[in-house]
Structure formats: structure tokens, C-alpha cells
Design a protein around this motif. Structure first.
Motif, mmCIF file in Angstrom:
data_model
loop_
_atom_site.group_PDB
_atom_site.id
_atom_site.type_symbol
_atom_site.label_atom_id
_atom_site.label_comp_id
_atom_site.label_asym_id
_atom_site.label_seq_id
_atom_site.Cartn_x
_atom_site.Cartn_y
_atom_site.Cartn_z
ATOM 1 N N TYR A 60 0.837 -1.195 0.000
ATOM 2 C CA TYR A 60 0.000 0.000 0.000
ATOM 3 C C TYR A 60 0.880 1.257 0.000
ATOM 4 O O TYR A 60 1.764 1.417 0.850
ATOM 5 C CB TYR A 60 -0.931 -0.007 1.210
ATOM 6 N N ARG A 61 0.648 2.116 -1.030
ATOM 7 C CA ARG A 61 1.409 3.351 -1.250
ATOM 8 C C ARG A 61 2.913 3.096 -1.286
ATOM 9 O O ARG A 61 3.718 4.003 -1.013
ATOM 10 C CB ARG A 61 1.053 4.395 -0.193
ATOM 11 N N GLY A 62 3.305 1.850 -1.620
ATOM 12 C CA GLY A 62 4.707 1.499 -1.751
ATOM 13 C C GLY A 62 5.469 1.457 -0.447
ATOM 14 O O GLY A 62 6.706 1.394 -0.443
ATOM 15 N N TYR A 65 3.464 -2.719 4.357
ATOM 16 C CA TYR A 65 2.034 -2.459 4.176
ATOM 17 C C TYR A 65 1.479 -3.376 3.081
ATOM 18 O O TYR A 65 1.111 -2.952 1.996
ATOM 19 C CB TYR A 65 1.790 -0.981 3.853
ATOM 20 N N THR A 66 1.453 -4.659 3.412
ATOM 21 C CA THR A 66 0.965 -5.672 2.493
ATOM 22 C C THR A 66 -0.556 -5.657 2.449
ATOM 23 O O THR A 66 -1.223 -4.907 3.175
ATOM 24 C CB THR A 66 1.440 -7.054 2.936
ATOM 25 N N ALA A 67 -1.115 -6.531 1.616
ATOM 26 C CA ALA A 67 -2.571 -6.635 1.517
ATOM 27 C C ALA A 67 -3.189 -7.017 2.852
ATOM 28 O O ALA A 67 -4.288 -6.562 3.200
ATOM 29 C CB ALA A 67 -2.950 -7.651 0.443
ATOM 30 N N ASP A 68 -2.501 -7.836 3.632
ATOM 31 C CA ASP A 68 -3.040 -8.242 4.931
ATOM 32 C C ASP A 68 -3.143 -7.063 5.895
ATOM 33 O O ASP A 68 -3.973 -7.079 6.816
ATOM 34 C CB ASP A 68 -2.140 -9.320 5.551
ATOM 35 N N TYR A 111 -19.138 -6.869 -14.268
ATOM 36 C CA TYR A 111 -18.929 -5.617 -13.550
ATOM 37 C C TYR A 111 -19.562 -4.452 -14.311
ATOM 38 O O TYR A 111 -19.584 -4.451 -15.546
ATOM 39 C CB TYR A 111 -17.433 -5.338 -13.352
ATOM 40 N N ALA A 112 -20.040 -3.483 -13.545
ATOM 41 C CA ALA A 112 -20.519 -2.258 -14.173
ATOM 42 C C ALA A 112 -19.340 -1.415 -14.632
ATOM 43 O O ALA A 112 -19.362 -0.820 -15.720
ATOM 44 C CB ALA A 112 -21.384 -1.468 -13.189
ATOM 45 N N THR A 113 -18.281 -1.349 -13.823
ATOM 46 C CA THR A 113 -17.072 -0.586 -14.137
ATOM 47 C C THR A 113 -15.900 -1.192 -13.382
ATOM 48 O O THR A 113 -16.058 -1.655 -12.253
ATOM 49 C CB THR A 113 -17.220 0.898 -13.708
ATOM 50 N N ILE A 114 -14.738 -1.180 -14.005
ATOM 51 C CA ILE A 114 -13.489 -1.564 -13.336
ATOM 52 C C ILE A 114 -12.591 -0.334 -13.273
ATOM 53 O O ILE A 114 -12.446 0.391 -14.260
ATOM 54 C CB ILE A 114 -12.775 -2.706 -14.082
ATOM 55 N N ILE A 115 -11.985 -0.096 -12.109
ATOM 56 C CA ILE A 115 -11.128 1.072 -11.911
ATOM 57 C C ILE A 115 -9.704 0.620 -11.597
ATOM 58 O O ILE A 115 -9.487 -0.242 -10.731
ATOM 59 C CB ILE A 115 -11.641 1.967 -10.757
ATOM 60 N N ASN A 116 -8.752 1.179 -12.316
ATOM 61 C CA ASN A 116 -7.338 0.885 -12.079
ATOM 62 C C ASN A 116 -6.897 1.596 -10.797
ATOM 63 O O ASN A 116 -6.936 2.820 -10.700
ATOM 64 C CB ASN A 116 -6.501 1.376 -13.268
ATOM 65 N N ARG A 117 -6.461 0.828 -9.792
ATOM 66 C CA ARG A 117 -6.017 1.389 -8.512
ATOM 67 C C ARG A 117 -4.533 1.149 -8.259
ATOM 68 O O ARG A 117 -4.086 1.117 -7.115
ATOM 69 C CB ARG A 117 -6.827 0.769 -7.369
ATOM 70 N N ALA A 118 -3.755 1.007 -9.329
ATOM 71 C CA ALA A 118 -2.327 0.760 -9.161
ATOM 72 C C ALA A 118 -1.648 1.871 -8.365
ATOM 73 O O ALA A 118 -0.685 1.622 -7.640
ATOM 74 C CB ALA A 118 -1.655 0.606 -10.526
ATOM 75 N N SER A 119 -2.164 3.093 -8.477
ATOM 76 C CA SER A 119 -1.557 4.214 -7.753
ATOM 77 C C SER A 119 -1.681 4.042 -6.241
ATOM 78 O O SER A 119 -0.921 4.643 -5.479
ATOM 79 C CB SER A 119 -2.192 5.540 -8.178
ATOM 80 N N PHE A 120 -2.663 3.236 -5.788
ATOM 81 C CA PHE A 120 -2.810 2.978 -4.355
ATOM 82 C C PHE A 120 -1.730 2.036 -3.832
ATOM 83 O O PHE A 120 -1.482 1.979 -2.633
ATOM 84 C CB PHE A 120 -4.177 2.339 -4.065
ATOM 85 N N PHE A 121 -1.125 1.245 -4.731
ATOM 86 C CA PHE A 121 -0.204 0.191 -4.302
ATOM 87 C C PHE A 121 1.141 0.303 -5.022
ATOM 88 O O PHE A 121 1.655 -0.680 -5.557
ATOM 89 C CB PHE A 121 -0.840 -1.176 -4.544
ATOM 90 N N GLY A 122 1.696 1.515 -5.026
ATOM 91 C CA GLY A 122 3.043 1.713 -5.560
ATOM 92 C C GLY A 122 3.185 1.304 -7.000
ATOM 93 O O GLY A 122 4.237 0.806 -7.420
#
Length: 580
Positions: free
Chosen positions: A109-111, A115-118, A544-555
Motif C-alpha cells: 500500500y502506497r509502496g 504495508y501488504t494486503a493483509d 462488472y458495471a465498471t473496473i477502476i485501475n487502482r495501481a496508484s494505491f499500491f506503488g
């Protein structure tokens, strides 16, 4: 346009309950108060618990609740005068949750180390069927609005003069858990804002008799709209606080004429001339109370021309050419600064549209076939781009260039028997950008994948397909056999298909899907009541109605979450209708 008062007292009641906690109901009462005054009152209420579980707040989300009320009085003191007064009110709320459906192994999370997924998403099993979130702050909207209109219709000789005056007020509060995690650091970022809008319109038009071979409508239109929005984001990162206002005033004149040149051949022409003025203020409270204001005005004309020929009363063809116009505006959002202010208003969007169509019925109207070919080109297309400031993505409205959409729409209705109706519809859409240089790169896009430039990188989407499916198909069958002299059975099946959605960003690519819905029930022969049990998404197909790229949340590691549609999972229920 809603139903008007009836000549006799009528009441309608509709309802629905489902296996996944949806309750919906509506009613209407209509009839005469006197020989010249009629009324109609209607209302609706719906509540759905949602299909996403917030395990942090221990509540269901992706839910909604809404209620609305409408009333209308129509006074007809003579055959030449009709005056209608209408009012409406609506109120509702939503609670959202967007489950993570993809996350790269080892993503932080935020690199940040550790701050792993767990840590950021404890208790969540990320995957395509995930229906859980861990937002530690409620996300959603709370809204209400009201308005109404006064409509007068006056016979002047064989002409009709119509005046419509309307007023509308709307307020929506939005609140978002911006980081969508419970990470100990930077895991409490929120967004808060409000949309306030108010609109007044006035239209006056004069119409010639509808039965004349040459008939026309001429009129004027006025609209005045005001809007304001306070906004806050923080306190951990991507800090923002601002207050914006916007106003728009439009004055337009329009005319349209239909001329039945010879039997079966009708020519139609129309034109509209409008003047718009837009203005704004923007106060950037977070960045030292920076303040900007401005205005712009524009005069534009649009027009259309069409020809229609009836080969027989049941078979006709038409061709239409029309132009379109979407006025200037300002992008009043986070990131507004002196550069945007100096650039001025976003340019008007214009379009040119061609249509060619067939409308036909055969075998004593047992078969209906409608086909429409269309081709539309847009210039100075107004659309949202993703703008990255720091480590946060923003959707910015701007002129992205040109777009061309073309395709074919087909509808077929069959009635092989009195109690059996079959229908099918399909749309083929080919949509491509004809010009889109400087488009924002998607998160994680490399130079080899087309993301080039210096400190501010971009990509060229000219010639690329729009993010949309190529095919949309639907089919249904409705069978109502007689059970007794007073009862009919009801058997219904519906099918819909959507092809894979093309996406320039691979992380937001959506696969093709199909949905089947079934219903079975009984109704009165005179349609006074009906009860139907139903199952939607019979084969439990996830999409899905929409998929959002959240790569910026995880470095910049692969990450995506999704908005789930109402029928993400199979559900059943019962709906009923009463008419008396």
C-alpha cells in the motif's frame, strides 16, 4: 412527460420484494375533481440492502434508498384552454463499496514497506468474485430535490400556443473513503462535498394544426442555471479544499416544419439559434485562498433535415441529417489553477449525425421490423481525462479531440399467436477517436506501450477504439395462455448479451457476459391484477458495471476494484400490480 389526469377515478399499486432484501412499491391515484378539473398523485419508495459487505463497519453497502412524490392538477375550462400545474419531490441515499478484484502478489500500500494486503485489506480475499470491502469511513450520497412546472395550452383560431414555466432545485452530499483501506498510516483519507443546483426555464411555442399538409412549430426558450460546490479531501494525503460556483444563461429560438409534398412523402426541416453565457468562480482554500473567476459567451446554430417516404401504411423509410451542439463550460475540480483559468472555457462540442432507417410491419402487424443505420462525428469532444498530481489520479474534463461512432440498431417484434409475443434487439457499435493526442497514460503504462514524453507523459489514442462494447443483444418471450375465463398464466424469459468492452488500459478490460431472467405467474383477464415470481441472472454470471485501475494505491503494482451491478449474483423475488 408523465401521465395526466384520467376522466374516471383510477388507482394503481405496484410492488416488489426479493430474496436479497429489496423492497419497492409505487402507487398512483387519478381522476376528476370537477367537470373541468382533474388530478393525479403518485409516489414510490424503494430500498435495497446492497450486495457488498463492509466488514470493518459491519454493514451491507452498494445499497440504495429512494422515495419520490408527484402531483398534477389539470384545469380545462373550455375546449381551447388547458392549464396544468405539477410539482415533484425526491429524496434518497446510497452507500457504496467497490471490492478489490485484482491485486499483484506482494503489492504494498502506497509502496510502504510492510504495508501488504493483509495490513491494508485485512480479511479480504481479493479475486473476481470478491464482495467485501474494508472502508473505515462510510461512502455514498445523500440527496433531495424538488420542483415543478406550470403549463398552459391555448387555442388561437386553429393554432395552439403553449407556455411552460419550470423550476428545479437539487442538493446532493457526497462522502467517500478515498483510500478504501484501513492501513494504519494514510488509511483515513476522506472526501466530502456537496452539489447544489437551481434552474428556471421558460418556453413558449406556437403550433399549426397537426392535420395540415404543411405544419410547423416556432418558439423561444430561456434557461437560467446556478450551481455551487464546496469540497474537502484529507487529512493524510492529496490534500484539497475549495469552493466553486457556476452559472449558465441560455436564450434560444427554434422552428421546425413538416411538409407532406405528395402522398406518402414528407420533408422535415428544423433550426435552432441559441446564445449561451457561462461564468464561474473558484476559491482554492487549501492553496492560500487562490481565487479565479471568468465568463464566456457563444452564439451557435444547429439544424436538421429529413425525408420520410411511406411505401404503404405499414412500410416506410427515412433519412436524417442533424447537427448538435454542447456549450462551453469550465472544469471546476481539484487541480484548478492559474493555468486552467488562463486557458479559459472548454470549447463547445459539435456533432454531425446521419441516420437511415426502415420502419415496417407485416402479416396484419404480427411482425414488426425496425432497422436504423447511424454515423455521428464529434469535434472538440468534451470528455474526462485522468490527470495524475503527485500520487493521486483526478478526472479532468477537457476537449480531447474528435470521435466517430457508427453502427446499426435492429428491433424485431413477433406475435405468432394472440397470447405469445417474441422480441429481439441488437446494436453494433464501432466507436473510434479520430483525434486524441496528449491523452493521459494509464497507471503503470510503459514507453513501449505508448506512454512517451518528458516529465509529463502522455499517449496518442488517435485511431483507438472507445471504451465500449461492440455488441449489445437482447431477446425476450412473453406467453400468457388462458387458464380460465377470468385468469391467464404469465411466463416470461429475457436474455441479454454484451461483448467484451475494449479498454486502452488492460486493467479495466471487461469480458463478454450474458444474463438470463425468468418469470412465471398469473394475472386477471382484464389486467386488474398480476402476480409474478421471478429469478434474475439465472445462471449466476458475474460481471462488472465498471473496473477502476487502482495501481496508484499500491506503488504502481497491479491493482483494480470494481463497481458491482445489481444482478452481480442470482436473486429472485415476487412482483405484483393492481389496477382498479
Amino acid at each position: 412527460m408523465t401521465r395526466g389526469p384520467t376522466d374516471t377515478l383510477e388507482m394503481r399499486v405496484n410492488g416488489k420484494v426479493t430474496s436479497d432484501d429489496e423492497v419497492a412499491s409505487s402507487f398512483s391515484v387519478s381522476g376528476p375533481l370537477t367537470d373541468t378539473l382533474g388530478f393525479i398523485v403518485s409516489g414510490s419508495y424503494s430500498w435495497w440492502d446492497g450486495n457488498v459487505r463492509n466488514i470493518t463497519l459491519n454493514k451491507d453497502v452498494n445499497s440504495r434508498k429512494a422515495s419520490s412524490f408527484r402531483g398534477k392538477l389539470k384545469w380545462e375550462p373550455s375546449s381551447d384552454v388547458a392549464i396544468t400545474l405539477a410539482a415533484n419531490y425526491n429524496d434518497g441515499e446510497t452507500h457504496s463499496g467497490m471490492p478489490f478484484i485484482n491485486l499483484a502478489d506482494g503489492a504494498l500500500y502506497r509502496g510502504r514497506a510492510g504495508y501488504t494486503a493483509d495490513v491494508a485489506l485485512p480479511g479480504i480475499t481479493v479475486g473476481p468474485n470478491n464482495q467485501q470491502v474494508v472502508d473505515n469511513v462510510d461512502s455514498g450520497t445523500d440527496y433531495h430535490g424538488y420542483g415543478g412546472y406550470l403549463r398552459g395550452e391555448f387555442g388561437i383560431g386553429d393554432m395552439t400556443l403553449t407556455s411552460i414555466t419550470s423550476y428545479d432545485r437539487f442538493k446532493l452530499h457526497d462522502f467517500v473513503d478515498q483510500d478504501q483501506t484501513v492501513a494504519p498510516i494514510d488509511g483515513n483519507n476522506i472526501e466530502r462535498g456537496t452539489f447544489n443546483s437551481e434552474m428556471v426555464t421558460q418556453e413558449v411555442r406556437l403550433q399549426s394544426p397537426a392535420e395540415d399538409k404543411f405544419r410547423y412549430t416556432v418558439g423561444v426558450y430561456f434557461a437560467d442555471t446556478s450551481f455551487n460546490r464546496p469540497f474537502y479531501r484529507g487529512p493524510e494525503f492529496s490534500l484539497a479544499q475549495w469552493f466553486a460556483t457556476a452559472k449558465q444563461r441560455q436564450i434560444a429560438g427554434f422552428v421546425q416544419a413538416d411538409w407532406e409534398l405528395v402522398q406518402g412523402l414528407t420533408l422535415t426541416g428544423g433550426a435552432r439559434l441559441q446564445n449561451e453565457k457561462v461564468s464561474y468562480t473558484f476559491n482554492d482554500i487549501y492553496n492560500g485562498n487562490g481565487y479565479w473567476s471568468g465568463n464566456a459567451s457563444d452564439t451557435a446554430d444547429t439544424y436538421k433535415a429529413s425525408v420520410r417516404y411511406e411505401f404503404t401504411p405499414d412500410i416506410s423509410m427515412f433519412g436524417t441529417f442533424a447537427t448538435g451542439y454542447k456549450g462551453q463550460t469550465y472544469d471546476l475540480s481539484t487541480g484548478f489553477n492559474a493555468t486552467r483559468a488562463a486557458a479559459g472555457a472548454i470549447k463547445p462540442e459539435t456533432s454531425k449525425d446521419w441516420e437511415l432507417g426502415l420502419r415496417s410491419q407485416f402479416l396484419d402487424r404480427a411482425v414488426t421490423l425496425n432497422v436504423t443505420l447511424f454515423n455521428t462525428t464529434y469535434k472538440n469532444l468534451q470528455a474526462q481525462q485522468i490527470e495524475t498530481i503527485g500520487d493521486t489520479q483526478y478526472f479532468r474534463l477537457t476537449n480531447v479531440g474528435g470521435l466517430r461512432t457508427r453502427g446499426i440498431e435492429t428491433e424485431i417484434f413477433l406475435r405468432p399467436a394472440q397470447d405469445l409475443t417474441l422480441s429481439a434487439a441488437g446494436t453494433y457499435l464501432d466507436a473510434k477517436y479520430t483525434s486524441f493526442e496528449g491523452a493521459a497514460c494509464y497507471v503503470g503504462q510503459t514507453e513501449a506501450q505508448g506512454c512517451t514524453g518528458g516529465s509529463v507523459k502522455s499517449q496518442d489514442l488517435t485511431g483507438e477504439r472507445l471504451t465500449s462494447p461492440t455488441w449489445n443483444l437482447q431477446a425476450s418471450a412473453d406467453f400468457t395462455p388462458a387458464l380460465t375465463d377470468a385468469l391467464r398464466g404469465v411466463a416470461q424469459v429475457g436474455w441479454q448479451y454484451q461483448s467484451a468492452t475494449h479498454a486502452n488500459d488492460p486493467a479495466t478490460q471487461m469480458d463478454a457476459f450474458h444474463i438470463v431472467n425468468l418469470g412465471i405467474g398469473v394475472r386477471a383477464e382484464d389486467k386488474a391484477w398480476e402476480v409474478v415470481a421471478f429469478v434474475n441472472n439465472v445462471f449466476d454470471q458475474q460481471y462488472y458495471a465498471t473496473i477502476i485501475n487502482r495501481a496508484s494505491f499500491f506503488g504502481n503494482s497491479a491493482a483494480a476494484n470494481a463497481i458491482l451491478p445489481r444482478d452481480f449474483r442470482r436473486y429472485g423475488g415476487v412482483r405484483f400490480n393492481l389496477n382498479f
